[in-house]
Design a protein around this motif. Sequence first.
Motif, PDB file in Angstrom:
ATOM      1  N   LYS A  87      -8.877   0.741   5.530  1.00 32.35           N
ATOM      2  CA  LYS A  87      -8.642   1.960   4.760  1.00 32.35           C
ATOM      3  C   LYS A  87      -8.730   3.189   5.655  1.00 32.35           C
ATOM      4  O   LYS A  87      -9.583   3.276   6.532  1.00 32.35           O
ATOM      5  N   GLY A  88      -7.848   4.123   5.383  1.00 29.21           N
ATOM      6  CA  GLY A  88      -7.876   5.403   6.063  1.00 29.21           C
ATOM      7  C   GLY A  88      -8.371   6.494   5.128  1.00 29.21           C
ATOM      8  O   GLY A  88      -9.080   6.232   4.159  1.00 29.21           O
ATOM      9  N   THR A  89      -7.985   7.723   5.398  1.00 29.72           N
ATOM     10  CA  THR A  89      -8.412   8.845   4.556  1.00 29.72           C
ATOM     11  C   THR A  89      -7.767   8.792   3.187  1.00 29.72           C
ATOM     12  O   THR A  89      -8.417   9.033   2.160  1.00 29.72           O
ATOM     13  N   LEU A  90      -6.490   8.479   3.129  1.00 28.07           N
ATOM     14  CA  LEU A  90      -5.754   8.466   1.868  1.00 28.07           C
ATOM     15  C   LEU A  90      -5.246   7.069   1.526  1.00 28.07           C
ATOM     16  O   LEU A  90      -5.456   6.573   0.427  1.00 28.07           O
ATOM     17  N   GLY A  91      -4.591   6.436   2.479  1.00 23.64           N
ATOM     18  CA  GLY A  91      -4.094   5.070   2.280  1.00 23.64           C
ATOM     19  C   GLY A  91      -4.609   4.169   3.369  1.00 23.64           C
ATOM     20  O   GLY A  91      -5.729   4.333   3.858  1.00 23.64           O
ATOM     21  N   LEU A  92      -3.808   3.204   3.786  1.00 24.16           N
ATOM     22  CA  LEU A  92      -4.189   2.375   4.925  1.00 24.16           C
ATOM     23  C   LEU A  92      -4.056   3.176   6.217  1.00 24.16           C
ATOM     24  O   LEU A  92      -3.159   4.015   6.360  1.00 24.16           O
ATOM     25  N   LYS A  93      -4.913   2.894   7.181  1.00 34.17           N
ATOM     26  CA  LYS A  93      -4.841   3.601   8.464  1.00 34.17           C
ATOM     27  C   LYS A  93      -3.490   3.408   9.139  1.00 34.17           C
ATOM     28  O   LYS A  93      -2.933   4.345   9.719  1.00 34.17           O
ATOM     29  N   ARG A  94      -2.963   2.206   9.057  1.00 36.05           N
ATOM     30  CA  ARG A  94      -1.688   1.961   9.740  1.00 36.05           C
ATOM     31  C   ARG A  94      -0.549   2.744   9.083  1.00 36.05           C
ATOM     32  O   ARG A  94       0.383   3.190   9.760  1.00 36.05           O
ATOM     33  N   ALA A  95      -0.613   2.941   7.754  1.00 34.95           N
ATOM     34  CA  ALA A  95       0.408   3.740   7.075  1.00 34.95           C
ATOM     35  C   ALA A  95       0.279   5.210   7.441  1.00 34.95           C
ATOM     36  O   ALA A  95       1.281   5.911   7.642  1.00 34.95           O
ATOM     37  N   GLU A  96      -0.935   5.683   7.564  1.00 37.78           N
ATOM     38  CA  GLU A  96      -1.146   7.092   7.923  1.00 37.78           C
ATOM     39  C   GLU A  96      -0.675   7.372   9.351  1.00 37.78           C
ATOM     40  O   GLU A  96      -0.231   8.481   9.654  1.00 37.78           O
ATOM     41  N   ALA A  97      -0.747   6.372  10.207  1.00 41.18           N
ATOM     42  CA  ALA A  97      -0.432   6.577  11.621  1.00 41.18           C
ATOM     43  C   ALA A  97       1.025   6.294  11.982  1.00 41.18           C
ATOM     44  O   ALA A  97       1.458   6.615  13.098  1.00 41.18           O
ATOM     45  N   THR A  98       1.794   5.727  11.049  1.00 40.69           N
ATOM     46  CA  THR A  98       3.172   5.327  11.358  1.00 40.69           C
ATOM     47  C   THR A  98       4.102   6.086  10.411  1.00 40.69           C
ATOM     48  O   THR A  98       4.206   5.759   9.236  1.00 40.69           O
ATOM     49  N   ILE A  99       4.764   7.100  10.951  1.00 43.91           N
ATOM     50  CA  ILE A  99       5.427   8.113  10.126  1.00 43.91           C
ATOM     51  C   ILE A  99       6.928   8.087  10.337  1.00 43.91           C
ATOM     52  O   ILE A  99       7.416   8.153  11.469  1.00 43.91           O
ATOM     53  N   ILE A 100       7.647   8.008   9.228  1.00 46.92           N
ATOM     54  CA  ILE A 100       9.101   8.183   9.236  1.00 46.92           C
ATOM     55  C   ILE A 100       9.383   9.591   8.737  1.00 46.92           C
ATOM     56  O   ILE A 100       9.128   9.904   7.571  1.00 46.92           O
ATOM     57  N   ASP A 101       9.855  10.437   9.630  1.00 50.63           N
ATOM     58  CA  ASP A 101      10.138  11.848   9.333  1.00 50.63           C
ATOM     59  C   ASP A 101      11.638  12.001   9.149  1.00 50.63           C
ATOM     60  O   ASP A 101      12.414  11.823  10.085  1.00 50.63           O
ATOM     61  N   GLY A 102      12.047  12.353   7.908  1.00 43.26           N
ATOM     62  CA  GLY A 102      13.463  12.408   7.592  1.00 43.26           C
ATOM     63  C   GLY A 102      14.199  13.629   8.058  1.00 43.26           C
ATOM     64  O   GLY A 102      15.406  13.758   7.805  1.00 43.26           O
ATOM     65  N   ARG A 191      21.310  -5.398 -12.258  1.00 41.24           N
ATOM     66  CA  ARG A 191      19.963  -4.890 -12.474  1.00 41.24           C
ATOM     67  C   ARG A 191      19.053  -5.320 -11.331  1.00 41.24           C
ATOM     68  O   ARG A 191      19.282  -6.340 -10.684  1.00 41.24           O
ATOM     69  N   CYS A 192      18.016  -4.522 -11.113  1.00 44.30           N
ATOM     70  CA  CYS A 192      17.088  -4.853 -10.033  1.00 44.30           C
ATOM     71  C   CYS A 192      15.667  -4.873 -10.563  1.00 44.30           C
ATOM     72  O   CYS A 192      15.335  -4.179 -11.520  1.00 44.30           O
ATOM     73  N   SER A 193      14.821  -5.693  -9.922  1.00 46.24           N
ATOM     74  CA  SER A 193      13.425  -5.830 -10.311  1.00 46.24           C
ATOM     75  C   SER A 193      12.529  -5.773  -9.075  1.00 46.24           C
ATOM     76  O   SER A 193      11.884  -6.763  -8.700  1.00 46.24           O
ATOM     77  N   PRO A 194      12.457  -4.640  -8.411  1.00 46.97           N
ATOM     78  CA  PRO A 194      11.611  -4.536  -7.218  1.00 46.97           C
ATOM     79  C   PRO A 194      10.130  -4.492  -7.588  1.00 46.97           C
ATOM     80  O   PRO A 194       9.759  -4.188  -8.732  1.00 46.97           O
ATOM     81  N   HIS A 195       9.293  -4.789  -6.617  1.00 46.64           N
ATOM     82  CA  HIS A 195       7.847  -4.679  -6.767  1.00 46.64           C
ATOM     83  C   HIS A 195       7.389  -3.464  -5.972  1.00 46.64           C
ATOM     84  O   HIS A 195       7.501  -3.439  -4.737  1.00 46.64           O
ATOM     85  N   ILE A 196       6.885  -2.457  -6.687  1.00 44.21           N
ATOM     86  CA  ILE A 196       6.427  -1.213  -6.070  1.00 44.21           C
ATOM     87  C   ILE A 196       4.908  -1.246  -6.155  1.00 44.21           C
ATOM     88  O   ILE A 196       4.323  -1.031  -7.233  1.00 44.21           O
ATOM     89  N   TYR A 197       4.234  -1.514  -5.051  1.00 43.90           N
ATOM     90  CA  TYR A 197       2.843  -1.955  -5.085  1.00 43.90           C
ATOM     91  C   TYR A 197       1.979  -1.171  -4.093  1.00 43.90           C
ATOM     92  O   TYR A 197       2.279  -1.094  -2.910  1.00 43.90           O
ATOM     93  N   ARG A 198       0.944  -0.578  -4.628  1.00 40.89           N
ATOM     94  CA  ARG A 198      -0.103   0.089  -3.836  1.00 40.89           C
ATOM     95  C   ARG A 198       0.445   1.172  -2.905  1.00 40.89           C
ATOM     96  O   ARG A 198       0.010   1.300  -1.757  1.00 40.89           O
ATOM     97  N   ASN A 199       1.375   1.944  -3.393  1.00 38.18           N
ATOM     98  CA  ASN A 199       1.856   3.105  -2.651  1.00 38.18           C
ATOM     99  C   ASN A 199       1.139   4.361  -3.127  1.00 38.18           C
ATOM    100  O   ASN A 199       0.572   4.410  -4.224  1.00 38.18           O
ATOM    101  N   ILE A 200       1.211   5.380  -2.306  1.00 32.53           N
ATOM    102  CA  ILE A 200       0.658   6.692  -2.650  1.00 32.53           C
ATOM    103  C   ILE A 200       1.789   7.700  -2.559  1.00 32.53           C
ATOM    104  O   ILE A 200       2.461   7.805  -1.522  1.00 32.53           O
ATOM    105  N   THR A 201       2.019   8.429  -3.670  1.00 32.15           N
ATOM    106  CA  THR A 201       3.086   9.431  -3.674  1.00 32.15           C
ATOM    107  C   THR A 201       2.505  10.756  -4.144  1.00 32.15           C
ATOM    108  O   THR A 201       1.841  10.817  -5.175  1.00 32.15           O
TER     109      THR A 201
END
Length: 561
Positions: A87-102, A191-201
């Motif tokens: 765990k990081g400050t907000l989400g997982l540490k690896r998610a906080e450290a790996t950034i896709i900037d659009g 139709r689509c049935s994706p799994h949207i799981y444990r994200n932070i928006t």
Amino acid sequence: MCSSNDHRQANIRRLRLLGFGILCVPLLAVSSLAAETIRVPEQHKTIQAAVDASQAGDTILVAPGTYKERIKLKAGLILKSTGDDTKGTLGLKRAEATIIDGGGEQGEGAGVTMAQRSTLDGFTVTNVGVYDDAKWNKHHATHGEQQSHEHIGAPGTAGIGVIGVTCAVTNNIVHHIGYTGIAIQSAPSKRCSPHIYRNITYRNMGGGIGSMQKSTAIIEENICFQNFYAGIGHDDASPTVINNTCYENIRAGIGISEGSHALVRGNKCYHNRRAGIGVRTGGETRPIIENNECYENDMAGIGTREEAAPLIRNNRCYKNKLAGIGSRTHATPTIVGNECFENGQSGIGQQSDAVTMLINNFCHHNKASGIGFAPCKAGRSTLINNRIIDNARVAVGVNGGWTVRLVGNELSRKGGMPPIMMVFNGSEVTLTDNIIRGGGVAGIRVAGKIRAENNEFAGTSLRKVGPPNFGVWALPGSDVTLIANKFHHWRHALQASEATVLATRNKISDFHGTALVIQNAKVPANVFDNTAISANPKDKVVSISGETGMMQGNLLHKPAD
């Protein structure tokens, strides 16, 4: 450094050395054995270059860093940040450290565009489109009242786009997007049935997660906060929305509209600027909303309007600034088994011509009524087996324009002076098999029209003098029919003035002086076959001044030994 193609050729050579003819190996086995792990930036400097060099079944592992690009995935591909699930400050540490900037306004397409059977795991996606902080603050300050009513299905560029594919989006952080954070929709005829799981928006200029256009996603255990519209929004979609947390969004925590048939279960919605869960726009919007916890929202805990027809059951709604559950503008909800308490207004509130069914709810300690009906033109409601206990003013308040039927409910309050139930001028109420318990000025104070049959009016503090203390207090112009009710521990079972009265087969005990008091009757009062029980032979069953009609069969009995 070897390319992914070199690795595949090496695998093929190993198969031949082991004696396998390549043409004899099933294609599925070759695909599985040929799956590769591709690393960014070791093997490819950009994520998209790694995607372009990959094939179905491959895993792309991305090291920490900021990648200024937009990604379009391939079918069957896994894109994952390196590291574990610390765990990081907000989400997982690896998610906080790996950034896709659009790149803000630069670039085309979503920050990440998902593909069939692809997986996106553990990234921060940000700066896609234009985030407008001044606009966000303006609409936050005004509870979203000045926002456009454009529904979430309007075109836009998402942080993560899920268009007509079934895929997995997990452990990501999506913020400061110029549109919805994660946008899900079905493609034409697909139709689509994706799994949207444990994200932070958060802090996105649309919803945190938007489910649109016939999609049937599973949206699970996400955290959505401070988004410009709803934390999780639905537009003509039927997702399963379970165990999410939505707070501080400008509109609802979870918003359901435009014909959605969502299943919304086990979510926490709090501190949103409008409702915790909001349902609207048409009779084809028919979600099931169950086992959620909605509290401390700036409007209702759960709100429904505009002819929407949700099933709202087994939720806990408390400490919201308005109602725990609110219905208005022709909404037709069925509200079953909810607990609504300590809300700023009613536990369950209805207004503006709603049509509601309320069954087995528990409404207690609300600051106004337990169940309230605000003035309207033509609202209707049925209340069955609800417990409405110890609310600050009345258990049930029915204003003009309402036709309400109560069957088998318990209405009570331990103290206070207001009536247990108030029926205002212009309303019509039928009561059957209810118990109305408490003190105050009356069990029911009525200015409209009531018909009460087989109810128990149980007073708790008979006052012989002082403020009124009546089972039913009928005000001038009211219309009261009392049939086969039991009254006890009230000064008078009925106190009526300039009212239309029919009272028959009622049983009254523990009263003071006269059981039924009718004053200044303008039309004949029909009071017959009632029984009063008193040890005082001077007590009376009935006293009438003004017009009298049928008066036979009223009897005063001594109490049984």
